[in-house]
Design a protein around this motif. Structure first.
Motif, PDB file in Angstrom:
ATOM      1  N   SER A   1      30.629  75.405  43.813  1.00 11.47           N
ATOM      2  CA  SER A   1      31.196  74.783  42.616  1.00 11.47           C
ATOM      3  C   SER A   1      30.517  75.264  41.342  1.00 11.47           C
ATOM      4  N   ALA A   2      29.198  75.420  41.402  1.00  7.79           N
ATOM      5  CA  ALA A   2      28.447  75.808  40.205  1.00  7.79           C
ATOM      6  C   ALA A   2      28.809  77.208  39.729  1.00  7.79           C
ATOM      7  N   GLN A   3      29.384  78.036  40.603  1.00  4.74           N
ATOM      8  CA  GLN A   3      29.762  79.401  40.240  1.00  4.74           C
ATOM      9  C   GLN A   3      31.276  79.583  40.188  1.00  4.74           C
ATOM     10  N   ASN A   4      32.001  78.486  40.195  1.00  6.92           N
ATOM     11  CA  ASN A   4      33.453  78.525  40.245  1.00  6.92           C
ATOM     12  C   ASN A   4      34.036  77.954  38.955  1.00  6.92           C
ATOM     13  N   ALA A   5      35.361  77.944  38.854  1.00 11.91           N
ATOM     14  CA  ALA A   5      36.067  77.346  37.720  1.00 11.91           C
ATOM     15  C   ALA A   5      37.477  77.010  38.174  1.00 11.91           C
ATOM     16  N   LEU A   6      38.150  76.133  37.434  1.00 11.86           N
ATOM     17  CA  LEU A   6      39.531  75.788  37.746  1.00 11.86           C
ATOM     18  C   LEU A   6      40.418  77.024  37.657  1.00 11.86           C
TER      19      LEU A   6
END
Length: 307
Positions: free
Chosen positions: A175-180
């Motif tokens: 999650s910390a390296q992701n985006a919508l």
């Protein structure tokens, strides 16, 4: 009111791509080139292009290489170029074959990710390009490189065993390296109370030694290194094996996205019309196509020297 509450509960804002947002971490390719090669069969081409514009949801440039179609395809493509500002049409004076169209594409296409669809493919999944880019991102996070060519799943070819996935590997996007937006890769429920894992995703890749050529992608820098000038098969169709062999030569991993977007190959198994076309073109090129004859002569010489 009850319906509105239901929609809100599904949290649709999590699944939309906002083109005005800052560039998301997963968009490691920013300039996507989509190509197709056409020769008549206008209804197939319309179906593919309509699905592209309905399902992509993010910027791309479409390159259409038309092989002197005479069934209204040229007029359709001209109108498409008039109403769409992201279409580039390259028209040849005769049918030169898919492999030679790819040879032209090496110099014509601009961008950083090359995506190809045969013109009888229909894309079924919304946000398919977001999924594709996230698959490359997940592979990059897992391996430190993007040396991979990815194929999309074609539902009606799987019935015939046309995927050949030998090993299944999961690559995580924390999650910390992701985006919508959230995608089918999501590994937690959108109702989860653990909000820090809301964008935790896992991309499932089926590693393979043979990639079907109807719906595939590769970083453009590697596409330009494929030796299309050396490819002149005796058969007119079927460049899948050559692409797979070239990727192996370049050290490129091949994989299918197992839990991502889907498409449909409308002329599979091949219709009698397509088989008759292949047979006719093969005969024509054997007697009229100078590049084919030169390739054949070189191939015969190589075989003779090996004796």
């Amino acid at each position: 009111m009850e319906f509105s509450n239901h929609v809100a509960a599904c949290r649709p804002e999590l699944y939309r791509f906002d083109q005005n947002q800052p560039r998301p971490a997963w968009q490691i390719f920013t300039d996507v080139a989509i190509t197709t090669v056409t020769f008549n069969r206008l209804e197939h081409t319309k179906r593919l292009i309509n699905s592209l514009y309905h399902k992509t949801q993010m910027p791309f440039t479409l390159y259409v290489f038309d092989q002197a179609s005479d069934d209204g395809t040229a007029e359709y493509l001209g109108e498409l170029r008039r109403i769409r500002n992201n279409v580039i049409i390259i028209r040849f004076p005769k049918n030169i074959g898919k492999a030679r169209a790819f040879l032209h594409a090496q110099s014509e296409v601009r961008g950083d990710l090359f995506v190809h669809f045969d013109n009888d493919i229909e894309i079924l999944s919304n946000y398919w390009l977001v999924h594709l880019l996230k698959a490359y991102y997940a592979y990059f996070l897992g391996t430190g490189a993007c040396e991979v060519a990815l194929g999309l799943r074609m539902l009606n070819q799987e019935e015939y065993g046309f995927r050949y996935a030998t090993t299944i590997v999961n690559y995580r996007i924390p999650s910390a390296q992701n985006a919508l937006p959230r995608t089918s890769y999501s590994s937690t429920s959108h109702d989860s109370q653990e909000r820090e894992y809301l964008l935790d995703e896992r991309v499932c890749l089926g590693l393979t030694h043979f990639l079907c050529g109807g719906a595939w992608s590769i970083p453009l820098t590697y596409f330009r290194r494929i030796n299309w000038k050396d490819f002149y098969p005796i058969g007119i169709g079927g460049d899948d094996q050559f692409i797979s062999q070239e990727c192996a030569r370049l050290g490129i991993q091949l994989a299918y996205i197992e839990n991502g977007p889907l498409c449909y190959h409308h002329d599979w198994p091949y219709s009698d019309e397509k088989l008759e076309l292949y047979a006719r073109l093969k005969q024509e090129r054997m007697v009229t196509d100078w590049p084919y004859l030169k390739w054949k002569a070189k191939d015969v010489m190589r075989r003779w020297l090996r004796r």
